[in-house]
Design a protein around this motif. Structure first.
Motif, PDB file in Angstrom:
ATOM      1  N   LYS A   1      -3.320  -1.752  -9.276  1.00 23.66           N
ATOM      2  CA  LYS A   1      -4.071  -1.116  -8.200  1.00 23.66           C
ATOM      3  C   LYS A   1      -5.418  -1.806  -8.072  1.00 23.66           C
ATOM      4  O   LYS A   1      -6.107  -2.016  -9.068  1.00 23.66           O
ATOM      5  CB  LYS A   1      -4.260   0.371  -8.493  1.00 23.66           C
ATOM      6  CG  LYS A   1      -4.936   1.139  -7.372  1.00 23.66           C
ATOM      7  CD  LYS A   1      -4.944   2.629  -7.684  1.00 23.66           C
ATOM      8  CE  LYS A   1      -5.611   3.433  -6.592  1.00 23.66           C
ATOM      9  NZ  LYS A   1      -5.528   4.875  -6.878  1.00 23.66           N
TER      10      LYS A   1
ATOM     11  N   GLN B   1      -8.692   1.695  -3.022  1.00 26.19           N
ATOM     12  CA  GLN B   1      -8.140   2.587  -2.011  1.00 26.19           C
ATOM     13  C   GLN B   1      -9.115   2.730  -0.862  1.00 26.19           C
ATOM     14  O   GLN B   1     -10.305   2.480  -1.017  1.00 26.19           O
ATOM     15  CB  GLN B   1      -7.754   3.938  -2.593  1.00 26.19           C
ATOM     16  CG  GLN B   1      -8.883   4.785  -3.125  1.00 26.19           C
ATOM     17  CD  GLN B   1      -8.345   6.060  -3.771  1.00 26.19           C
ATOM     18  OE1 GLN B   1      -7.440   6.005  -4.592  1.00 26.19           O
ATOM     19  NE2 GLN B   1      -8.906   7.182  -3.406  1.00 26.19           N
TER      20      GLN B   1
ATOM     21  N   SER C   1      -3.724   3.588  -1.214  1.00 25.96           N
ATOM     22  CA  SER C   1      -4.041   2.732  -2.352  1.00 25.96           C
ATOM     23  C   SER C   1      -3.353   1.382  -2.176  1.00 25.96           C
ATOM     24  O   SER C   1      -2.229   1.314  -1.686  1.00 25.96           O
ATOM     25  CB  SER C   1      -3.558   3.379  -3.654  1.00 25.96           C
ATOM     26  OG  SER C   1      -4.236   4.595  -3.884  1.00 25.96           O
ATOM     27  N   TYR C   2      -4.031   0.325  -2.622  1.00 23.65           N
ATOM     28  CA  TYR C   2      -3.518  -1.033  -2.503  1.00 23.65           C
ATOM     29  C   TYR C   2      -3.167  -1.591  -3.876  1.00 23.65           C
ATOM     30  O   TYR C   2      -3.916  -1.399  -4.838  1.00 23.65           O
ATOM     31  CB  TYR C   2      -4.541  -1.928  -1.796  1.00 23.65           C
ATOM     32  CG  TYR C   2      -4.564  -1.654  -0.324  1.00 23.65           C
ATOM     33  CD1 TYR C   2      -3.742  -2.367   0.537  1.00 23.65           C
ATOM     34  CD2 TYR C   2      -5.359  -0.650   0.204  1.00 23.65           C
ATOM     35  CE1 TYR C   2      -3.726  -2.097   1.885  1.00 23.65           C
ATOM     36  CE2 TYR C   2      -5.346  -0.371   1.559  1.00 23.65           C
ATOM     37  CZ  TYR C   2      -4.525  -1.098   2.396  1.00 23.65           C
ATOM     38  OH  TYR C   2      -4.501  -0.814   3.727  1.00 23.65           O
ATOM     39  N   TYR C   3      -2.047  -2.288  -3.928  1.00 22.29           N
ATOM     40  CA  TYR C   3      -1.512  -2.854  -5.157  1.00 22.29           C
ATOM     41  C   TYR C   3      -1.116  -4.313  -4.940  1.00 22.29           C
ATOM     42  O   TYR C   3      -0.840  -4.721  -3.810  1.00 22.29           O
ATOM     43  CB  TYR C   3      -0.253  -2.092  -5.602  1.00 22.29           C
ATOM     44  CG  TYR C   3      -0.539  -0.711  -6.113  1.00 22.29           C
ATOM     45  CD1 TYR C   3      -0.607  -0.470  -7.471  1.00 22.29           C
ATOM     46  CD2 TYR C   3      -0.742   0.348  -5.243  1.00 22.29           C
ATOM     47  CE1 TYR C   3      -0.871   0.802  -7.949  1.00 22.29           C
ATOM     48  CE2 TYR C   3      -1.017   1.622  -5.711  1.00 22.29           C
ATOM     49  CZ  TYR C   3      -1.086   1.839  -7.065  1.00 22.29           C
ATOM     50  OH  TYR C   3      -1.357   3.096  -7.541  1.00 22.29           O
TER      51      TYR C   3
ATOM     52  N   SER D   1      -2.351   7.428  -1.476  1.00 19.10           N
ATOM     53  CA  SER D   1      -2.973   7.765  -2.759  1.00 19.10           C
ATOM     54  C   SER D   1      -2.491   9.128  -3.239  1.00 19.10           C
ATOM     55  O   SER D   1      -2.380  10.075  -2.464  1.00 19.10           O
ATOM     56  CB  SER D   1      -4.497   7.775  -2.620  1.00 19.10           C
ATOM     57  OG  SER D   1      -4.953   6.519  -2.207  1.00 19.10           O
TER      58      SER D   1
ATOM     59  N   HIS E   1       2.976   1.240 -10.572  1.00 20.72           N
ATOM     60  CA  HIS E   1       2.279   0.920 -11.823  1.00 20.72           C
ATOM     61  C   HIS E   1       3.300   0.629 -12.941  1.00 20.72           C
ATOM     62  O   HIS E   1       3.134  -0.325 -13.707  1.00 20.72           O
ATOM     63  CB  HIS E   1       1.345   2.064 -12.219  1.00 20.72           C
ATOM     64  CG  HIS E   1       0.625   1.820 -13.501  1.00 20.72           C
ATOM     65  ND1 HIS E   1      -0.412   0.925 -13.616  1.00 20.72           N
ATOM     66  CD2 HIS E   1       0.830   2.328 -14.733  1.00 20.72           C
ATOM     67  CE1 HIS E   1      -0.822   0.898 -14.870  1.00 20.72           C
ATOM     68  NE2 HIS E   1      -0.092   1.744 -15.570  1.00 20.72           N
TER      69      HIS E   1
ATOM     70  N   GLU F   1       2.811   5.803  -6.522  1.00 16.63           N
ATOM     71  CA  GLU F   1       1.789   5.102  -7.309  1.00 16.63           C
ATOM     72  C   GLU F   1       2.225   4.938  -8.766  1.00 16.63           C
ATOM     73  O   GLU F   1       2.062   3.864  -9.343  1.00 16.63           O
ATOM     74  CB  GLU F   1       0.452   5.840  -7.247  1.00 16.63           C
ATOM     75  CG  GLU F   1      -0.277   5.628  -5.940  1.00 16.63           C
ATOM     76  CD  GLU F   1      -1.738   5.973  -6.061  1.00 16.63           C
ATOM     77  OE1 GLU F   1      -2.555   5.025  -6.156  1.00 16.63           O
ATOM     78  OE2 GLU F   1      -2.062   7.179  -6.066  1.00 16.63           O
TER      79      GLU F   1
ATOM     80  N   ASP G   1       0.854  -1.189   0.000  1.00 20.27           N
ATOM     81  CA  ASP G   1       0.000   0.000   0.000  1.00 20.27           C
ATOM     82  C   ASP G   1       0.886   1.234   0.000  1.00 20.27           C
ATOM     83  O   ASP G   1       2.035   1.188   0.423  1.00 20.27           O
ATOM     84  CB  ASP G   1      -0.961   0.006   1.200  1.00 20.27           C
ATOM     85  CG  ASP G   1      -0.269   0.223   2.525  1.00 20.27           C
ATOM     86  OD1 ASP G   1      -0.205   1.380   2.983  1.00 20.27           O
ATOM     87  OD2 ASP G   1       0.228  -0.763   3.125  1.00 20.27           O
TER      88      ASP G   1
END
Length: 175
Positions: free
Chosen positions: A145, A148, A164-166, A130, A139, A135, A127
């Motif tokens: 992603k 969030q 945000s979670y990935y 955001s 990516h 981020e 995470d």
């Protein structure tokens, strides 16, 4: 010369280098769970906890050195549940602020993904705040992603921000 190592034990000099690295990243605005200015004792205590988890095989710690100097670090927090041993959480990807844009973060992430696969870990999750530049980085190296959570973290003034979670499925990306 750049080298990356998985660290099994943190010696006193490395404790100091890691504390200084975390402190520098916090001072440059990174959302890492600490408010700036973070006290030296608090940061040392954090690294002592990491060292204990490393020695208990709950966490993997990686350090990137350039000419023998600590320039970046990242951790994998290993899932301890029987049904989750195939996954780990990426935590505290730190790069010296003066060394940004040199490819250290990418090299470190490539290394830990390869090592994770060798350890039987197929899924990495993480995470990040955001809207943070992190981020774009995650990516760009193939993390997806998945959502969030609003109001997840606060800054020193009490302002709330989303996280945000990935995730990245390593097997799918290595074939």
């Amino acid at each position: 010369m750049i080298t990356i190592e998985r660290i099994a034990r943190i010696d006193p000099a490395t404790f100091e280098a890691l504390r200084n690295l975390l402190d520098a990243c916090i001072d440059h605005g990174a959302s890492l769970g600490f408010y700036a200015p973070a006290g030296a004792d608090l940061l040392l205590s954090y690294w002592q906890t990491v060292a204990k988890e490393v020695s208990n095989n709950q966490r993997l710690l990686y350090i990137l050195y350039d000419h023998g100097e600590v320039q970046a670090t990242v951790q994998l927090s290993l899932c301890q549940k029987q049904n989750g041993r195939h996954r780990a959480e990426v935590e505290k990807l730190l790069v010296q602020p003066h060394a940004h844009r040199r490819g250290y973060a990418s090299q470190l992430m490539t290394y830990i993904e390869s090592d994770a696969l060798q350890q039987g870990i197929q899924l990495l999750v993480l995470d990040t705040q955001s809207g943070d530049k992190a981020e774009l980085f995650y990516h760009s190296i193939g993390y997806s992603k998945v959502g969030q959570i609003p109001y997840y973290v606060s800054d020193v003034s009490g302002r709330l921000s989303s996280t945000s979670y990935y995730y990245k499925h390593l097997i799918a990306n290595s074939q």
